[in-house]
Design a protein around this motif. Structure first.
Motif, PDB file in Angstrom:
ATOM      1  N   GLN A  24      12.241  11.924   7.527  1.00 44.51           N
ATOM      2  CA  GLN A  24      13.620  12.571   6.916  1.00 44.51           C
ATOM      3  C   GLN A  24      14.138  11.820   5.819  1.00 44.51           C
ATOM      4  O   GLN A  24      14.469  10.510   6.141  1.00 44.51           O
ATOM      5  CB  GLN A  24      14.724  12.447   8.249  1.00 44.51           C
ATOM      6  N   LEU A  25      14.492  12.249   4.804  1.00 45.45           N
ATOM      7  CA  LEU A  25      14.897  11.681   3.483  1.00 45.45           C
ATOM      8  C   LEU A  25      16.382  11.209   4.013  1.00 45.45           C
ATOM      9  O   LEU A  25      16.854  11.927   4.665  1.00 45.45           O
ATOM     10  CB  LEU A  25      15.020  12.604   2.445  1.00 45.45           C
ATOM     11  N   GLU A  26      16.622  10.122   3.601  1.00 48.25           N
ATOM     12  CA  GLU A  26      17.889   9.499   3.828  1.00 48.25           C
ATOM     13  C   GLU A  26      18.869   9.195   2.735  1.00 48.25           C
ATOM     14  O   GLU A  26      18.367   8.659   1.473  1.00 48.25           O
ATOM     15  CB  GLU A  26      18.104   8.223   4.864  1.00 48.25           C
ATOM     16  N   ASP A  27      20.377   8.945   2.948  1.00 50.23           N
ATOM     17  CA  ASP A  27      21.174   8.503   1.719  1.00 50.23           C
ATOM     18  C   ASP A  27      20.879   8.708   0.631  1.00 50.23           C
ATOM     19  O   ASP A  27      20.949  10.067   0.077  1.00 50.23           O
ATOM     20  CB  ASP A  27      21.174   7.012   2.163  1.00 50.23           C
ATOM     21  N   GLU A  28      20.642   7.638  -0.339  1.00 52.67           N
ATOM     22  CA  GLU A  28      20.647   7.856  -1.969  1.00 52.67           C
ATOM     23  C   GLU A  28      19.375   8.993  -2.195  1.00 52.67           C
ATOM     24  O   GLU A  28      19.381   9.812  -2.881  1.00 52.67           O
ATOM     25  CB  GLU A  28      20.319   6.846  -2.475  1.00 52.67           C
ATOM     26  N   GLN A  29      18.221   8.851  -1.273  1.00 56.91           N
ATOM     27  CA  GLN A  29      17.192   9.753  -1.598  1.00 56.91           C
ATOM     28  C   GLN A  29      17.087  11.210  -1.504  1.00 56.91           C
ATOM     29  O   GLN A  29      17.156  11.928  -2.222  1.00 56.91           O
ATOM     30  CB  GLN A  29      15.887   9.430  -0.801  1.00 56.91           C
ATOM     31  N   MET A  30      18.009  11.406  -0.460  1.00 57.45           N
ATOM     32  CA  MET A  30      18.645  12.912  -0.070  1.00 57.45           C
ATOM     33  C   MET A  30      19.347  13.309  -1.147  1.00 57.45           C
ATOM     34  O   MET A  30      19.262  14.465  -1.539  1.00 57.45           O
ATOM     35  CB  MET A  30      19.020  12.886   1.375  1.00 57.45           C
ATOM     36  N   LYS A  31      20.245  12.476  -1.434  1.00 60.19           N
ATOM     37  CA  LYS A  31      21.283  12.925  -2.472  1.00 60.19           C
ATOM     38  C   LYS A  31      20.526  13.427  -3.693  1.00 60.19           C
ATOM     39  O   LYS A  31      20.889  14.384  -4.359  1.00 60.19           O
ATOM     40  CB  LYS A  31      22.451  11.787  -2.668  1.00 60.19           C
ATOM     41  N   PRO A  33      18.333   9.503  10.706  1.00 54.92           N
ATOM     42  CA  PRO A  33      19.228   9.723   9.850  1.00 54.92           C
ATOM     43  C   PRO A  33      20.346  10.436  10.596  1.00 54.92           C
ATOM     44  O   PRO A  33      20.150  11.055  11.340  1.00 54.92           O
ATOM     45  CB  PRO A  33      18.543  10.866   8.851  1.00 54.92           C
ATOM     46  N   SER A  34      21.580  10.127   9.829  1.00 56.59           N
ATOM     47  CA  SER A  34      22.787  10.669  10.674  1.00 56.59           C
ATOM     48  C   SER A  34      23.304  11.708   9.568  1.00 56.59           C
ATOM     49  O   SER A  34      24.567  12.141   9.694  1.00 56.59           O
ATOM     50  CB  SER A  34      24.049   9.339  10.629  1.00 56.59           C
ATOM     51  N   ASP A  35      22.544  12.248   8.656  1.00 56.80           N
ATOM     52  CA  ASP A  35      22.928  13.492   7.992  1.00 56.80           C
ATOM     53  C   ASP A  35      23.384  14.528   8.807  1.00 56.80           C
ATOM     54  O   ASP A  35      22.557  14.991   9.567  1.00 56.80           O
ATOM     55  CB  ASP A  35      22.046  13.790   7.047  1.00 56.80           C
ATOM     56  N   LEU A  68      10.266  17.032  -7.915  1.00 56.50           N
ATOM     57  CA  LEU A  68      11.030  17.293  -6.798  1.00 56.50           C
ATOM     58  C   LEU A  68       9.947  16.686  -5.618  1.00 56.50           C
ATOM     59  O   LEU A  68      10.311  15.847  -4.755  1.00 56.50           O
ATOM     60  CB  LEU A  68      11.284  18.840  -6.239  1.00 56.50           C
ATOM     61  N   ARG A  69       8.682  17.072  -5.641  1.00 55.92           N
ATOM     62  CA  ARG A  69       7.700  16.198  -4.827  1.00 55.92           C
ATOM     63  C   ARG A  69       7.765  14.713  -5.090  1.00 55.92           C
ATOM     64  O   ARG A  69       7.493  14.233  -3.933  1.00 55.92           O
ATOM     65  CB  ARG A  69       6.224  16.849  -5.258  1.00 55.92           C
ATOM     66  N   GLU A  70       7.876  14.557  -6.167  1.00 49.24           N
ATOM     67  CA  GLU A  70       7.839  12.722  -6.308  1.00 49.24           C
ATOM     68  C   GLU A  70       9.037  12.274  -5.881  1.00 49.24           C
ATOM     69  O   GLU A  70       9.074  11.119  -5.059  1.00 49.24           O
ATOM     70  CB  GLU A  70       7.869  12.509  -7.768  1.00 49.24           C
ATOM     71  N   LEU A  71      10.188  12.970  -5.632  1.00 51.38           N
ATOM     72  CA  LEU A  71      11.458  12.317  -5.105  1.00 51.38           C
ATOM     73  C   LEU A  71      11.137  12.420  -3.575  1.00 51.38           C
ATOM     74  O   LEU A  71      11.490  11.534  -3.191  1.00 51.38           O
ATOM     75  CB  LEU A  71      12.621  13.280  -5.359  1.00 51.38           C
ATOM     76  N   CYS A  72      10.451  13.490  -3.069  1.00 55.22           N
ATOM     77  CA  CYS A  72      10.026  13.488  -1.674  1.00 55.22           C
ATOM     78  C   CYS A  72       9.081  12.087  -1.197  1.00 55.22           C
ATOM     79  O   CYS A  72       9.284  11.437  -0.193  1.00 55.22           O
ATOM     80  CB  CYS A  72       9.297  14.434  -1.105  1.00 55.22           C
ATOM     81  N   ALA A  99      11.572   7.180   2.638  1.00 58.40           N
ATOM     82  CA  ALA A  99      11.366   7.457   3.954  1.00 58.40           C
ATOM     83  C   ALA A  99       9.902   7.559   4.105  1.00 58.40           C
ATOM     84  O   ALA A  99       9.423   7.097   5.363  1.00 58.40           O
ATOM     85  CB  ALA A  99      12.152   8.946   4.177  1.00 58.40           C
ATOM     86  N   LYS A 100       9.105   7.945   3.343  1.00 61.07           N
ATOM     87  CA  LYS A 100       7.703   8.124   3.592  1.00 61.07           C
ATOM     88  C   LYS A 100       7.119   6.852   3.550  1.00 61.07           C
ATOM     89  O   LYS A 100       5.986   6.774   4.530  1.00 61.07           O
ATOM     90  CB  LYS A 100       7.164   9.117   2.417  1.00 61.07           C
TER      91      LYS A 100
END
Length: 522
Positions: free
Chosen positions: A293-300, A137-139, A335-339, A354-355
């Motif tokens: 590491q969550l990325e891009d849309e998932q992290m947003k 990830p480049s975050d 939140l956990r489901e988003l992870c 990511a997972k």
């Protein structure tokens, strides 16, 4: 005599006898100027053996340059955690973030040695036998935090850099002309194809010593073994054309003498131990955290929901919070489901998760090592998503959820323990107890939560009487999310788990507003 090598005092671990033997083996090859493949079976602790070598040679390395570990992107943070656990005295940095941020990280690591080059004090070149010809990830926030976590307040120099195969390729020009003390490849089968840009970039890295870690040094073809040795000691197996005519084709044609010649040539440089050979007592259970590491849309999406929940809790009085606690806990579940995967919440979501990549990599690695895997999740829909990914990769599996009839569960368990099906997907609630799944020796918890007892009971479906292998347990944690903070609090405040959930996962009224806010702090 390899017995002269001792386990370093700075290592925060007690090595098993075979692991101490591995350290001695690595040390002897390093001092002789050779490379080597640590090819122990999955779960025997290849990482701690390499870390012990890096600890033992830290002073020697500081005369040359930092060491570099190249690994799959999903394992970078896992390596960071391993160093923090076993070698807190080493200064370790993850090369992550944007191109500019990665350049700063490398610049800091190489600065003392670049100064030596300018003043003409260049170390001797790395020995070799002949000349050798997807990203993290480049975050920015994630990269900055990883750098701070890695370096902290400890003084320079940086002892170890950790990067991914993709970033080693992307950043190859910036490594040019800079010497590493040790370059080690984790899951070295990633360079099995000598024609890829990643393989070619990794082989161009300049290092005084080179090692490879892999449970599968050869998966399908002898050319894969040649490619790894072309990284370790270029020229030992000559060019691939020569290797193919002298060894590969004759061996494929059944020439036993050619096979014996090749074994005699490479045998001194490969250490391979199997669990059944070195673990003669009750099989061990090795537990570790694999960070993703969550990325891009998932992290947003995650950040937006986390911020909204934080503001919602802050805006409530303590009395109002107590009245609305069930709703708040429901939002934490979201939140956990988003992870895990935003598709669990948003029907039309088409971004990354990511997972999933991490879980599939762990499953494939276990399968390549001849091991079966249990995958536990508290979300049945997430198991469905994992199942779809396994279908895409051509990996067969069984599934048990709460809706699976009990009689069918026993039938599925018996079949799994006896046949070649590599994966069993199990909902935590349905499969936490009452099942004997000793056919598996790898356990993945895809969404760990508070109830450690439930997780341990699930793990014990494999780690129990009748298990012939050591059991490797992986908790897949989304870094910089509520999951990571839960794991930290599990250790710092173990009773908090009992306050939050019972064995069936039902939240208790005793959870406080401040404790919830603590989970949402960044």
């Amino acid at each position: 005599d390899e017995r002269v090598y001792q386990v370093p005092e700075g290592l925060n671990a007690t090595l098993r006898p075979y692991q101490a033997e591995g350290l001695r083996w690595l040390s002897a090859r390093l001092d002789a100027g050779f490379g080597g493949v640590l090819a122990d079976e999955m779960g025997l602790g290849k990482s701690v053996q390499l870390i012990s070598l890096l600890v033992a040679r830290a002073d020697q390395a500081r005369e040359v340059g930092p060491s570099l570990i190249v690994c799959p992107s999903s394992l970078v943070y896992n390596w960071m955690a391993e160093f923090e656990r076993f070698a807190p005295g080493l200064n370790v940095a993850a090369v992550v973030g944007s191109a500019a941020e990665r350049k700063v990280i490398r610049g800091h690591a190489f600065a003392p040695y670049d100064a030596n080059l300018v003043s003409g004090r260049k170390g001797r070149p790395a020995p070799s036998l002949a000349d050798a010809d997807g990203a993290l990830p480049s975050d920015s926030a994630a990269a900055s935090q990883a750098t701070v976590q890695a370096t902290g307040n400890r003084p320079s120099p940086v002892d170890v850099l950790i990067t991914s195969y993709d970033l080693a390729r992307i950043d190859s020009a910036d490594y040019a002309g800079r010497e590493l003390f040790i370059c080690a490849l984790d899951e070295a089968q990633y360079i099995k194809n000598p024609a890829t840009l990643t393989t070619r970039a990794v082989k161009r890295l300049s290092a005084r010593h080179r090692f490879a870690l892999t449970g599968t040094p050869m998966e399908n073809r002898l050319s894969e073994l040649w490619s790894i040795f072309d990284f370790l000691m270029p020229g030992l197996l000559s060019t691939y054309e020569s290797f193919r005519s002298r060894y590969e084709q004759p061996i494929l044609d059944g020439d036993e003498r050619a096979l014996e010649r090749l074994q005699a040539l490479v045998g001194h440089f490969i250490m391979r131990r199997m669990k059944q050979d070195v673990l003669t007592d009750l099989p061990d259970k090795d537990e570790s955290i694999v960070y993703t590491q969550l990325e891009d849309e998932q992290m947003k999406l995650y950040r937006a929901l986390e911020q909204r929940l934080r503001e919602s809790i802050n805006s409530r009085t303590r009395q109002a919070f107590s009245a609305d606690k069930i709703a708040v806990l429901a939002e934490i579940t979201r939140l956990r489901e988003l992870c895990c995967d935003p598709a669990l919440l948003f029907e039309n979501y088409e971004g990354g998760a990511a997972k999933l990549e991490t879980i599939i990599e762990l499953v494939e690695s276990a399968h390549d090592s001849g091991e079966k895997t249990l995958v536990f999740s508290q979300f049945v829909q997430f198991l469905d998503i994992i199942a779809s990914c396994l279908d895409e990769h051509g990996i067969s599996y069984y599934t048990i959820t709460g809706s699976t009839p009990k009689r069918q569960r026993i039938q599925l368990v018996n079949e799994f323990n006896e046949d070649d099906t590599p994966v069993f997907l199990v909902s935590l609630k349905a499969g936490g107890t009452g099942l004997n799944l000793t056919g598996a020796s790898v356990v993945i918890h895809s969404d760990p939560w508070w109830n450690l007892a439930a997780e341990n009971q699930a793990t014990d479906r494999a780690h129990r009487i009748g298990q012939k292998r050591a059991v490797s347990v992986y908790k897949v944690i989304a870094k910089d999310t509520i999951e990571e903070r839960v794991v930290a609090l599990q250790h710092a405040k173990s009773k908090l788990a009992d306050k939050l959930v019972r064995g069936d996962g039902t939240p208790l009224a005793s959870l406080t507003r401040d404790e919830l806010l603590q989970l949402l702090e960044r």
